[in-house]
Design a protein around this motif. Structure first.
Motif, PDB file in Angstrom:
ATOM      1  N   VAL A   1       0.835  -1.204   0.000  1.00  0.00           N
ATOM      2  CA  VAL A   1       0.000   0.000   0.000  1.00  0.00           C
ATOM      3  C   VAL A   1       0.867   1.251   0.000  1.00  0.00           C
ATOM      4  CG1 VAL A   1      -1.615   1.322   1.421  1.00  0.00           C
ATOM      5  CG2 VAL A   1      -1.999  -1.115   1.057  1.00  0.00           C
ATOM      6  N   GLU A   2       1.928   1.248   0.793  1.00  0.00           N
ATOM      7  CA  GLU A   2       2.794   2.424   0.871  1.00  0.00           C
ATOM      8  C   GLU A   2       3.505   2.685  -0.452  1.00  0.00           C
ATOM      9  OE1 GLU A   2       6.569   4.073   3.565  1.00  0.00           O
ATOM     10  OE2 GLU A   2       5.704   2.092   3.921  1.00  0.00           O
TER      11      GLU A   2
ATOM     12  N   ALA B   1     -10.860   7.085  -2.740  1.00  0.00           N
ATOM     13  CA  ALA B   1     -11.286   7.232  -1.347  1.00  0.00           C
ATOM     14  C   ALA B   1     -10.201   6.754  -0.392  1.00  0.00           C
ATOM     15  CB  ALA B   1     -12.582   6.452  -1.115  1.00  0.00           C
ATOM     16  N   PHE B   2      -9.607   5.605  -0.687  1.00  0.00           N
ATOM     17  CA  PHE B   2      -8.552   5.094   0.187  1.00  0.00           C
ATOM     18  C   PHE B   2      -7.326   5.996   0.132  1.00  0.00           C
ATOM     19  CE2 PHE B   2      -4.750   2.594   1.012  1.00  0.00           C
ATOM     20  CZ  PHE B   2      -5.073   1.981   2.209  1.00  0.00           C
ATOM     21  N   LEU B   3      -6.977   6.477  -1.049  1.00  0.00           N
ATOM     22  CA  LEU B   3      -5.801   7.337  -1.182  1.00  0.00           C
ATOM     23  C   LEU B   3      -5.986   8.636  -0.423  1.00  0.00           C
ATOM     24  CD1 LEU B   3      -3.064   7.138  -2.575  1.00  0.00           C
ATOM     25  CD2 LEU B   3      -4.009   8.395  -4.502  1.00  0.00           C
ATOM     26  N   ASP B   4      -7.205   9.162  -0.407  1.00  0.00           N
ATOM     27  CA  ASP B   4      -7.468  10.388   0.354  1.00  0.00           C
ATOM     28  C   ASP B   4      -7.305  10.148   1.851  1.00  0.00           C
ATOM     29  OD1 ASP B   4      -8.623  13.210   0.457  1.00  0.00           O
ATOM     30  OD2 ASP B   4     -10.084  12.122   1.677  1.00  0.00           O
ATOM     31  N   ALA B   5      -7.828   9.024   2.345  1.00  0.00           N
ATOM     32  CA  ALA B   5      -7.659   8.703   3.767  1.00  0.00           C
ATOM     33  C   ALA B   5      -6.202   8.425   4.097  1.00  0.00           C
ATOM     34  CB  ALA B   5      -8.528   7.493   4.125  1.00  0.00           C
ATOM     35  N   TYR B   6      -5.467   7.830   3.161  1.00  0.00           N
ATOM     36  CA  TYR B   6      -4.050   7.527   3.400  1.00  0.00           C
ATOM     37  C   TYR B   6      -3.231   8.818   3.473  1.00  0.00           C
ATOM     38  CZ  TYR B   6       0.519   5.318   2.893  1.00  0.00           C
ATOM     39  OH  TYR B   6       1.810   4.913   3.092  1.00  0.00           O
TER      40      TYR B   6
ATOM     41  N   ASP C   1     -16.913   7.963   6.644  1.00  0.00           N
ATOM     42  CA  ASP C   1     -17.003   9.093   5.706  1.00  0.00           C
ATOM     43  C   ASP C   1     -16.545   8.704   4.303  1.00  0.00           C
ATOM     44  OD1 ASP C   1     -17.962  10.635   7.757  1.00  0.00           O
ATOM     45  OD2 ASP C   1     -16.018  11.545   8.222  1.00  0.00           O
ATOM     46  N   HIS C   2     -15.477   7.922   4.213  1.00  0.00           N
ATOM     47  CA  HIS C   2     -14.945   7.513   2.916  1.00  0.00           C
ATOM     48  C   HIS C   2     -15.565   6.206   2.400  1.00  0.00           C
ATOM     49  CE1 HIS C   2     -11.683  10.205   4.353  1.00  0.00           C
ATOM     50  NE2 HIS C   2     -11.517  10.453   3.062  1.00  0.00           N
ATOM     51  N   ARG C   3     -16.451   5.607   3.214  1.00  0.00           N
ATOM     52  CA  ARG C   3     -17.103   4.341   2.841  1.00  0.00           C
ATOM     53  C   ARG C   3     -16.057   3.276   2.476  1.00  0.00           C
ATOM     54  NH1 ARG C   3     -22.255   6.329  -0.899  1.00  0.00           N
ATOM     55  NH2 ARG C   3     -23.194   7.679   0.690  1.00  0.00           N
ATOM     56  N   LEU C   4     -15.120   3.110   3.381  1.00  0.00           N
ATOM     57  CA  LEU C   4     -14.003   2.202   3.133  1.00  0.00           C
ATOM     58  C   LEU C   4     -14.236   0.864   3.822  1.00  0.00           C
ATOM     59  CD1 LEU C   4     -10.791   4.410   3.428  1.00  0.00           C
ATOM     60  CD2 LEU C   4     -11.704   3.324   1.389  1.00  0.00           C
ATOM     61  N   THR C   5     -14.020  -0.198   3.067  1.00  0.00           N
ATOM     62  CA  THR C   5     -13.935  -1.553   3.595  1.00  0.00           C
ATOM     63  C   THR C   5     -12.727  -2.218   2.939  1.00  0.00           C
ATOM     64  OG1 THR C   5     -15.365  -2.472   1.872  1.00  0.00           O
ATOM     65  CG2 THR C   5     -16.439  -1.681   3.884  1.00  0.00           C
TER      66      THR C   5
ATOM     67  N   ARG D   1      -7.275   1.766  11.970  1.00  0.00           N
ATOM     68  CA  ARG D   1      -7.868   0.478  11.632  1.00  0.00           C
ATOM     69  C   ARG D   1      -7.385  -0.036  10.277  1.00  0.00           C
ATOM     70  NH1 ARG D   1     -11.904  -1.204  14.885  1.00  0.00           N
ATOM     71  NH2 ARG D   1     -12.643   0.288  16.454  1.00  0.00           N
ATOM     72  N   LEU D   2      -6.262   0.523   9.783  1.00  0.00           N
ATOM     73  CA  LEU D   2      -5.739   0.099   8.490  1.00  0.00           C
ATOM     74  C   LEU D   2      -5.295  -1.360   8.521  1.00  0.00           C
ATOM     75  CD1 LEU D   2      -4.802   0.611   5.613  1.00  0.00           C
ATOM     76  CD2 LEU D   2      -2.681   1.574   6.531  1.00  0.00           C
TER      77      LEU D   2
END
Length: 378
Positions: free
Chosen positions: A147-148, A186-191, A203-207, A341-342
């Motif tokens: 991911v990084e 969405a995930f990239l924004d949270a990251y 908020d980002h609807r991430l699963t 919670r990543l």
């Protein structure tokens, strides 16, 4: 003492920096013909729709994955993005770093990468990084390092780059598995915000199923490789006048009986991986629960202190005394931030991948078992 840089950060140091210089007002070069404007796509306006792997890249990745231990094979993809298609024409492996905290090992990998890119440029070969590949087993590829690295690539490369995942277990069963992925917006924004709290996930609807998005991938073989594979698959002719022997009548490639394997060993290993991932997830959830209880205790102490101070001030005002000054609660009580919670999401992604793999393997094994039973007349 300064912390050692991460592997992805060291690799990112060799990537091309994002250009911040303003464009000239009047271009002095010849304008691009209208017929080629879409294909060249200098401004990277055409969205990436597919990935095309050259046959040479496929063979290199398979060879590297077989020689490496486990799923440690990873390397860089080189090529060009053309008319919405990311054409990967070459690749090279990166040495495996055994210790993520070893600064010397990380710098050695980054130095090796820079040296390889410089050598490719000297011989006028493709030296533009368009992503990286990662070998995996049983379809599970979610990890912090992947991911990084992909997050850095999507920030630094033109079209964001892709990660090509090669499943070694599928290849061992005779199916060369290659899939292309990118991180979702969405995930990239949270990251980028480094915020994977419960509120941020909502908020980002991430699963775990929305961490990455799959990009269609196809393999292109040239005439030279097709001719080479044809020579391996065809039988070698016997010398003139010589009696045909068993060796001369057989094909150059030995027959594969992998399709007849019921896959019992693979299912057992798959179940072991699921159990290990479930144990890791249970441990992570236990750690998160402990941190949540600590946060709740500190918040309760802070709220109790504030209520007590308000009661004291009310009593002092009733007595005609000046109220006590309000103090900063954050200085008196160190409330820990909400834990990320990543890791839990990544572990759930691994469990989902293992479950899907065991479903596919067991269903195919059941069909083979019933076919074997029918063939034996049982």
């Amino acid at each position: 003492m300064a912390a050692a840089p991460s592997m992805a950060a060291a690799i990112a140091a060799t990537l091309p920096a994002v250009s911040t210089t303003p464009a000239p007002a009047a271009p002095t070069y010849e304008a691009i013909p209208a017929s080629m404007s879409k294909a060249i796509d200098i401004e990277a306006d055409i969205p990436l729709t597919s990935v095309q792997l050259d046959g040479l890249v496929v063979s290199k990745i398979i060879k590297h994955s077989r020689e490496a231990q486990g799923g440690n094979a990873h390397g860089l993809l080189l090529g060009l993005d053309l008319d919405g298609t990311l054409e990967v024409s070459n690749c090279f492996p990166l040495p495996h770093h055994f210790n993520e905290e070893d600064d010397k090992s990380i710098k050695g990998v980054a130095k090796y990468q820079a040296s390889m890119l410089r050598s490719l440029k000297e011989v006028q070969a493709d030296d533009s990084i368009v992503g990286f590949y990662q070998a995996t087993t049983l379809g599970s590829f979610f990890s912090q390092s992947l991911v990084e690295t992909q997050a850095i690539h999507q920030e630094r490369l033109r079209h964001g780059g892709v990660v090509v995942v090669h499943d070694i277990s599928q290849t061992a069963r005779g199916n060369a598995s290659f899939r292309g992925f990118r991180l979702t917006k969405a995930f990239l924004d949270a990251y980028k915000r480094n915020n994977f709290s419960t509120e941020s996930l909502i908020d980002h609807r991430l699963t775990f199923s929305t961490i990455v998005e799959e990009i269609p991938l196809r393999v292109r073989t040239n005439a030279l490789m097709s001719a080479f594979l044809d020579t391996l698959a065809t039988s070698s002719p016997s010398p003139a006048g010589a009696a045909p022997s068993l060796a001369s009548s057989t094909t150059a490639l030995p027959p594969s009986y992998s399709v007849l394997n019921l896959g019992g060993v693979g299912v057992a290993r798959n179940l072991e991986q699921i159990v290990e991932a479930m144990d890791a997830y249970k441990t992570e959830e236990g750690n998160l629960g402990y941190l949540q209880r600590q946060i709740a205790r500190e918040k309760a102490r802070a709220e109790g202190y504030v209520m007590k101070r308000k009661e004291e001030n009310a009593t002092r005002v009733a007595q005609g005394l000046a109220p006590l000054p309000e103090e900063d609660v954050s200085r008196l009580f160190k409330i820990p931030p909400e834990p990320s919670r990543l890791e839990s999401m990544l572990l759930l992604g691994r469990i989902g991948a293992y479950a899907k793999s065991v479903e596919e393997t067991s269903s195919a094994g059941l069909v083979k078992m019933y076919a074997t039973k029918a063939g034996n007349g049982a």
